[in-house]
Design a protein around this motif. Structure first.
Motif, mmCIF file in Angstrom:
data_model
loop_
_atom_site.group_PDB
_atom_site.id
_atom_site.type_symbol
_atom_site.label_atom_id
_atom_site.label_comp_id
_atom_site.label_asym_id
_atom_site.label_seq_id
_atom_site.Cartn_x
_atom_site.Cartn_y
_atom_site.Cartn_z
ATOM 1 N N TYR A 157 12.412 -35.362 -39.040
ATOM 2 C CA TYR A 157 12.939 -36.726 -38.987
ATOM 3 C C TYR A 157 12.218 -37.611 -40.007
ATOM 4 C CZ TYR A 157 15.592 -35.924 -34.641
ATOM 5 O OH TYR A 157 16.486 -35.488 -33.699
ATOM 6 N N ASN A 158 10.908 -37.497 -40.063
ATOM 7 C CA ASN A 158 10.124 -38.299 -41.005
ATOM 8 C C ASN A 158 10.489 -37.969 -42.457
ATOM 9 O OD1 ASN A 158 8.737 -39.728 -39.036
ATOM 10 N ND2 ASN A 158 7.032 -38.295 -38.971
ATOM 11 N N LYS A 159 10.733 -36.690 -42.746
ATOM 12 C CA LYS A 159 11.118 -36.281 -44.098
ATOM 13 C C LYS A 159 12.472 -36.879 -44.468
ATOM 14 C CE LYS A 159 10.839 -34.001 -47.985
ATOM 15 N NZ LYS A 159 9.838 -34.360 -49.022
ATOM 16 N N ALA A 160 13.400 -36.878 -43.527
ATOM 17 C CA ALA A 160 14.725 -37.453 -43.785
ATOM 18 C C ALA A 160 14.617 -38.945 -44.080
ATOM 19 C CB ALA A 160 15.647 -37.203 -42.590
ATOM 20 N N ILE A 161 13.777 -39.632 -43.311
ATOM 21 C CA ILE A 161 13.586 -41.075 -43.526
ATOM 22 C C ILE A 161 12.885 -41.334 -44.856
ATOM 23 C CG2 ILE A 161 12.408 -43.128 -42.642
ATOM 24 C CD1 ILE A 161 12.801 -41.865 -39.799
ATOM 25 N N GLU A 162 11.930 -40.477 -45.204
ATOM 26 C CA GLU A 162 11.233 -40.607 -46.490
ATOM 27 C C GLU A 162 12.222 -40.476 -47.646
ATOM 28 O OE1 GLU A 162 8.462 -37.696 -49.198
ATOM 29 O OE2 GLU A 162 7.991 -37.795 -47.045
ATOM 30 N N LEU A 163 13.209 -39.598 -47.510
ATOM 31 C CA LEU A 163 14.199 -39.384 -48.557
ATOM 32 C C LEU A 163 15.234 -40.508 -48.617
ATOM 33 C CD1 LEU A 163 14.743 -35.560 -48.070
ATOM 34 C CD2 LEU A 163 13.734 -36.655 -50.096
ATOM 35 N N ASP A 164 15.498 -41.136 -47.455
ATOM 36 C CA ASP A 164 16.478 -42.219 -47.407
ATOM 37 C C ASP A 164 16.067 -43.202 -46.326
ATOM 38 O OD1 ASP A 164 18.593 -43.958 -47.311
ATOM 39 O OD2 ASP A 164 20.141 -42.428 -47.045
ATOM 40 N N GLU A 165 15.418 -44.284 -46.737
ATOM 41 C CA GLU A 165 14.889 -45.258 -45.780
ATOM 42 C C GLU A 165 15.980 -45.950 -44.976
ATOM 43 O OE1 GLU A 165 11.477 -48.254 -44.937
ATOM 44 O OE2 GLU A 165 11.330 -46.727 -46.482
ATOM 45 N N ASN A 166 17.209 -45.957 -45.483
ATOM 46 C CA ASN A 166 18.312 -46.630 -44.787
ATOM 47 C C ASN A 166 19.111 -45.690 -43.878
ATOM 48 O OD1 ASN A 166 17.861 -49.186 -46.057
ATOM 49 N ND2 ASN A 166 18.793 -48.358 -47.928
ATOM 50 N N TYR A 167 18.666 -44.460 -43.760
ATOM 51 C CA TYR A 167 19.370 -43.452 -42.959
ATOM 52 C C TYR A 167 19.063 -43.687 -41.475
ATOM 53 C CZ TYR A 167 21.122 -38.667 -41.992
ATOM 54 O OH TYR A 167 21.814 -37.568 -41.545
ATOM 55 N N ILE A 168 20.097 -44.088 -40.731
ATOM 56 C CA ILE A 168 19.913 -44.459 -39.328
ATOM 57 C C ILE A 168 19.668 -43.256 -38.425
ATOM 58 C CG2 ILE A 168 21.076 -45.479 -37.321
ATOM 59 C CD1 ILE A 168 20.202 -47.586 -39.236
ATOM 60 N N SER A 169 20.365 -42.152 -38.664
ATOM 61 C CA SER A 169 20.349 -41.027 -37.722
ATOM 62 C C SER A 169 18.959 -40.489 -37.399
ATOM 63 C CB SER A 169 21.244 -39.897 -38.238
ATOM 64 O OG SER A 169 22.596 -40.293 -38.194
ATOM 65 N N PRO A 170 18.085 -40.247 -38.398
ATOM 66 C CA PRO A 170 16.760 -39.743 -38.038
ATOM 67 C C PRO A 170 15.913 -40.764 -37.294
ATOM 68 C CG PRO A 170 16.883 -40.149 -40.405
ATOM 69 C CD PRO A 170 18.281 -40.259 -39.866
ATOM 70 N N LYS A 171 16.137 -42.044 -37.570
ATOM 71 C CA LYS A 171 15.414 -43.068 -36.813
ATOM 72 C C LYS A 171 15.854 -43.052 -35.358
ATOM 73 C CE LYS A 171 14.896 -46.051 -40.881
ATOM 74 N NZ LYS A 171 15.208 -47.372 -41.489
ATOM 75 N N HIS A 172 17.157 -42.909 -35.154
ATOM 76 C CA HIS A 172 17.675 -42.767 -33.790
ATOM 77 C C HIS A 172 17.175 -41.474 -33.160
ATOM 78 C CE1 HIS A 172 21.057 -41.676 -30.906
ATOM 79 N NE2 HIS A 172 20.525 -42.768 -30.387
ATOM 80 N N GLY A 173 17.121 -40.411 -33.952
ATOM 81 C CA GLY A 173 16.625 -39.132 -33.443
ATOM 82 C C GLY A 173 15.200 -39.223 -32.940
ATOM 83 N N LYS A 174 14.356 -39.980 -33.649
ATOM 84 C CA LYS A 174 12.968 -40.144 -33.209
ATOM 85 C C LYS A 174 12.900 -40.885 -31.876
ATOM 86 C CE LYS A 174 9.664 -41.089 -36.098
ATOM 87 N NZ LYS A 174 8.852 -41.731 -37.155
ATOM 88 N N ILE A 175 13.802 -41.852 -31.703
ATOM 89 C CA ILE A 175 13.828 -42.581 -30.433
ATOM 90 C C ILE A 175 14.241 -41.654 -29.299
ATOM 91 C CG2 ILE A 175 14.997 -44.415 -29.150
ATOM 92 C CD1 ILE A 175 15.223 -45.949 -31.833
ATOM 93 N N THR A 176 15.313 -40.900 -29.489
ATOM 94 C CA THR A 176 15.770 -39.998 -28.418
ATOM 95 C C THR A 176 14.744 -38.906 -28.138
ATOM 96 O OG1 THR A 176 17.040 -38.622 -29.983
ATOM 97 C CG2 THR A 176 18.198 -40.464 -28.914
ATOM 98 N N LEU A 177 14.020 -38.479 -29.161
ATOM 99 C CA LEU A 177 12.962 -37.496 -28.943
ATOM 100 C C LEU A 177 11.867 -38.071 -28.058
ATOM 101 C CD1 LEU A 177 11.581 -34.816 -29.433
ATOM 102 C CD2 LEU A 177 10.767 -35.670 -31.636
ATOM 103 N N ALA A 178 11.516 -39.326 -28.312
ATOM 104 C CA ALA A 178 10.516 -39.983 -27.464
ATOM 105 C C ALA A 178 11.007 -40.053 -26.020
ATOM 106 C CB ALA A 178 10.205 -41.378 -28.000
ATOM 107 N N LEU A 179 12.287 -40.356 -25.831
ATOM 108 C CA LEU A 179 12.832 -40.449 -24.481
ATOM 109 C C LEU A 179 12.802 -39.086 -23.790
ATOM 110 C CD1 LEU A 179 15.934 -42.787 -25.041
ATOM 111 C CD2 LEU A 179 13.543 -43.409 -24.595
ATOM 112 N N VAL A 180 13.152 -38.037 -24.524
ATOM 113 C CA VAL A 180 13.119 -36.681 -23.960
ATOM 114 C C VAL A 180 11.719 -36.342 -23.473
ATOM 115 C CG1 VAL A 180 13.227 -34.232 -24.583
ATOM 116 C CG2 VAL A 180 15.085 -35.768 -25.251
ATOM 117 N N GLN A 181 10.721 -36.852 -24.181
ATOM 118 C CA GLN A 181 9.330 -36.591 -23.818
ATOM 119 C C GLN A 181 8.804 -37.575 -22.777
ATOM 120 O OE1 GLN A 181 8.171 -36.509 -28.196
ATOM 121 N NE2 GLN A 181 6.939 -34.796 -27.455
ATOM 122 N N GLY A 182 9.659 -38.474 -22.307
ATOM 123 C CA GLY A 182 9.260 -39.430 -21.278
ATOM 124 C C GLY A 182 8.513 -40.627 -21.802
#
Length: 256
Positions: free
Chosen positions: A89-114
């Motif tokens: 996710y961080n690599k995707a954001i590094e390549l495209d700072e405006n890419y929403i999906s990996p930022k959303h992915g990091k949020i859902t990953l945090a939720l999965v981990q409680g």
């Protein structure tokens, strides 16, 4: 309550023809504009490992395409390889700072981990950037639900469903939120809508039964839902829930 992708290999005889088609095949299957369907087909045909193989191949050939890292992170998340998911996710954001999906992915990953701390502020920022994304409203609703903001969850899910009426999970989560508000009629309505899409979800039958139990003259519907839930839990091997429902049925004088 509080629970991708196509690999096409063309083997052609003749070295010159084969080499030419390998290049063309790489372009087609690793094209960011077509790869979502390729990715979904690969996972459907080969499973998660097939999806990983496809994405690893694409990343090896085209290491600067953020979509590949984002989708690989999604697989790692399902496989519970959370460190690898975060790195991608961080690599995707590094390549495209405006890419929403990996930022959303990091949020859902945090939720999965409680980990819900700070996630509401992050999802609010994403919604400000992309106010017409139904999935972002759904994620925010999940966060609000976890924080016992049931009305806020209902409001976000209503917005989510106005943007995509076919998003069946929205009806399920909103039904649970209505239950939190003690609005049992709307709970039953939304969970019934969800069941028309997905009739094999034991949790939904169980929670609709709980909502029926709070409504007058709905004892038969409650018992019927509990029986179906018990059968589904038993089928899926959830012995705890199965025994729990059996006790409820016995206490109601219903021999299951």
């Amino acid at each position: 309550m509080k629970k991708f992708i196509l690999v096409c290999i063309f083997l052609l005889s003749g070295l010159g023809v084969y080499a030419g088609f390998i290049v063309r095949n790489d372009i087609l299957t690793c094209n960011p504009y077509t790869m979502e369907n390729d990715f979904a087909h690969s996972v459907g045909e080969e499973g998660l490992n097939g999806g990983l193989e496809f994405l690893n191949s694409c990343i090896n050939k085209y290491p600067d395409v953020p979509q590949f890292y984002n989708n690989r992170a999604n697989i790692y998340k399902v496989l519970k390889n959370y460190d690898a998911a975060i790195a991608d996710y961080n690599k995707a954001i590094e390549l495209d700072e405006n890419y929403i999906s990996p930022k959303h992915g990091k949020i859902t990953l945090a939720l999965v981990q409680g980990n819900y701390n700070g996630q509401l502020e992050k999802i609010n920022d994403l919604i400000t950037q992309n106010p017409n994304s139904y999935i972002l409203y759904n994620t925010r609703a999940v966060i609000k639900f976890h924080n016992n903001d049931f009305q806020g969850a209902v409001d976000d899910l209503t917005k989510c469903l106005s943007l995509n009426t076919d998003y069946k999970e929205g009806y399920k989560t909103r039904g649970y939120a209505y239950a939190g508000l003690k609005d049992y009629n709307n709970c039953v309505k939304d969970l019934t809508t969800y069941i028309t899409y997905q009739a094999n979800d034991a949790d939904v039958w169980y929670h609709r039964a709980l909502c029926y139990s709070q409504l007058p003259d709905k004892s038969f519907q409650m018992l019927s839902d509990l029986v179906i839930a018990a059968k589904l839990y038993h089928f899926y091997g959830d012995q705890y829930q199965y025994e729990k429902i059996k006790e409820l049925l016995n206490s109601a004088g219903f021999k299951y």
